[in-house]
Scaffold this active site. Structure first.
Site, mmCIF file in Angstrom:
data_model
loop_
_atom_site.group_PDB
_atom_site.id
_atom_site.type_symbol
_atom_site.label_atom_id
_atom_site.label_comp_id
_atom_site.label_asym_id
_atom_site.label_seq_id
_atom_site.Cartn_x
_atom_site.Cartn_y
_atom_site.Cartn_z
ATOM 1 N N LYS A 21 -0.969 -9.454 3.151
ATOM 2 C CA LYS A 21 -0.223 -9.134 4.312
ATOM 3 C C LYS A 21 -0.994 -8.214 5.152
ATOM 4 O O LYS A 21 -1.666 -7.472 4.479
ATOM 5 C CB LYS A 21 1.076 -8.209 4.044
ATOM 6 C CG LYS A 21 1.986 -7.855 4.991
ATOM 7 C CD LYS A 21 3.180 -7.059 4.691
ATOM 8 C CE LYS A 21 3.131 -5.800 4.030
ATOM 9 N NZ LYS A 21 2.439 -4.843 5.012
ATOM 10 N N ASP A 75 0.949 -1.118 0.001
ATOM 11 C CA ASP A 75 -0.112 -0.059 0.016
ATOM 12 C C ASP A 75 0.999 1.297 -0.128
ATOM 13 O O ASP A 75 0.443 2.400 -0.322
ATOM 14 C CB ASP A 75 -0.987 -0.008 1.280
ATOM 15 C CG ASP A 75 -0.369 0.061 2.493
ATOM 16 O OD1 ASP A 75 0.842 -0.031 2.626
ATOM 17 O OD2 ASP A 75 -1.153 0.140 3.626
ATOM 18 N N SER A 76 2.130 1.206 0.210
ATOM 19 C CA SER A 76 3.145 2.304 -0.054
ATOM 20 C C SER A 76 2.920 2.941 -1.435
ATOM 21 O O SER A 76 3.477 3.816 -1.695
ATOM 22 C CB SER A 76 4.679 1.607 -0.139
ATOM 23 O OG SER A 76 4.577 0.524 -0.794
ATOM 24 N N GLU A 130 -1.146 -5.172 8.498
ATOM 25 C CA GLU A 130 -0.381 -4.618 9.826
ATOM 26 C C GLU A 130 -1.095 -4.827 10.909
ATOM 27 O O GLU A 130 -2.162 -4.603 11.146
ATOM 28 C CB GLU A 130 -0.281 -3.091 9.209
ATOM 29 C CG GLU A 130 0.483 -2.900 8.147
ATOM 30 C CD GLU A 130 0.666 -1.229 8.143
ATOM 31 O OE1 GLU A 130 0.469 -0.567 8.843
ATOM 32 O OE2 GLU A 130 1.034 -0.821 6.715
ATOM 33 N N ASP A 165 -1.004 -6.449 -0.191
ATOM 34 C CA ASP A 165 -1.033 -5.637 0.925
ATOM 35 C C ASP A 165 -2.475 -5.226 1.422
ATOM 36 O O ASP A 165 -2.829 -4.276 0.835
ATOM 37 C CB ASP A 165 -0.095 -4.479 0.943
ATOM 38 C CG ASP A 165 0.398 -3.949 2.117
ATOM 39 O OD1 ASP A 165 0.206 -4.757 3.240
ATOM 40 O OD2 ASP A 165 1.078 -2.926 2.174
ATOM 41 N N GLU A 221 9.390 -3.890 10.787
ATOM 42 C CA GLU A 221 9.861 -2.707 10.120
ATOM 43 C C GLU A 221 10.136 -1.595 11.058
ATOM 44 O O GLU A 221 9.349 -1.495 12.338
ATOM 45 C CB GLU A 221 8.390 -2.002 9.574
ATOM 46 C CG GLU A 221 8.874 -0.633 8.990
ATOM 47 C CD GLU A 221 8.050 -0.307 7.647
ATOM 48 O OE1 GLU A 221 6.899 -0.934 7.275
ATOM 49 O OE2 GLU A 221 8.139 0.931 7.273
HETATM 50 O O1 KIV Z 1 3.567 -1.056 1.656
HETATM 51 C C1 KIV Z 1 4.682 -1.604 1.705
HETATM 52 O O2 KIV Z 1 5.172 -1.449 0.756
HETATM 53 C C2 KIV Z 1 5.053 -2.249 2.899
HETATM 54 C C3 KIV Z 1 6.511 -2.792 2.859
HETATM 55 C C4 KIV Z 1 7.454 -1.363 3.208
HETATM 56 C C5 KIV Z 1 6.855 -4.033 3.909
HETATM 57 O O3 KIV Z 1 4.444 -2.686 3.727
#
Ligand code: KIV
Length: 265
Positions: free
Chosen positions: A113, A45-46, A115, A84, A182
């Site tokens: 993934k 989600d970056s 958080e 994510d 992280e």
């Molecule tokens: O959103 C993302 O790119 C991430 C990574 C930096 C682990 O969560």
């Protein structure tokens, strides 16, 4: 190239072999990452920050994540593809979390993934019970930016370090196949990696993790707004792209492009 599987990743940890992971959001870069032999591609989600230009990841929508997941999954022949889960895709409740995890798999991801530590173990448990592999993410969790008061290293103090260890253990116990660590001190990264039997994937968590992940745009020098200590820039694609585009502009303005060579006779 054969497709990487979750048992392959667990075997790598047992054998002490390092695991590699990078983010990708589009077809050409996902193809390059895949061709390089990276084990896992994360549609992070970056993308809200490095692709969409937002201040943080909180506004990224589930539909946007699915759009990019479909594109990346199409390119990945070798790497395991992880979607994510964005803000609001699992926070509202277990049912929402399971539904959205299923949507990621339908878009071509092999795993998701999410958080959080102890607070999200009910989500992790419910998703893994549906046979959807989950990667955890503890320490500096960007979706908690407002609670943390910015993107700050987590776990420097004893109580917070213990909290992060408990979170990592809880995520493992809930059934996650791996966990991202992280923005934590390297000693804490080492300790958690020794404690867990699932692989730890570090980003700003030191060299002792079982694997490493970086945001692709950071590694390639395509994102300049901030530069965390843990980022190593392996290329400067921004300046190469800028140079190429400036040369194109100049040649068009001078009438040097297109030449006869680039013209139909
Ligand atoms: O959103 C993302 O790119 C991430 C990574 C930096 C682990 O969560």
């Amino acid at each position: 190239m054969t497709k990487i599987t979750i048992p392959d990743l667990l075997k790598k940890k047992r054998e002490g072999k390092k695991i590699t992971m990078l983010t990708a959001y589009d077809f050409p870069f996902a193809q390059i990452v895949d061709e390089a032999g990276i084990d896992m591609i994360l549609i992070g989600d970056s993308l809200g920050v490095v692709v969409q230009g937002n201040e943080n990841t909180l506004s990224v929508a589930m539909d946007e994540m699915l759009y990019h997941t479909r594109i990346v999954a199409r390119a990945a022949e070798h790497a395991l593809v992880i979607g994510d889960m964005p803000f609001m895709s699992f926070q509202p409740g277990i049912e929402t979390a399971v539904q959205n995890a299923c949507r990621f798999l339908q878009a071509g991801a092999t795993a998701v993934k999410l958080e959080g530590g102890e607070a999200v173990t009910d989500r992790i448990r419910a998703i893994t019970r549906m046979d959807i592999p989950v990667m955890g993410h503890v320490g500096l969790t960007p979706q908690s930016v407002h609670r943390m008061g910015g993107y700050k290293v987590q776990g420097r103090e004893q109580t917070m370090a213990e909290r992060i260890i408990a979170d990592a253990k809880a995520v493992e116990e809930a059934g996650a196949f791996a966990v991202v660590l992280e923005g934590i001190p390297l000693e804490l990264g080492r300790k958690i990696t020794k404690t867990l039997s699932i692989p730890t994937i570090g980003i700003g968590a030191g060299p002792h993790c079982d694997g490493q992940v970086l945001v692709l745009h950071d590694l390639l020098g395509l994102f300049e707004r901030f530069h965390p200590t843990f980022v190593k820039t392996y290329a400067n694609l921004k300046s190469q792209a800028l140079d190429a585009i400036k040369r194109y502009k100049e040649e068009v303005e001078l009438g040097a492009f297109p030449s006869e060579e680039e013209s139909y006779k």
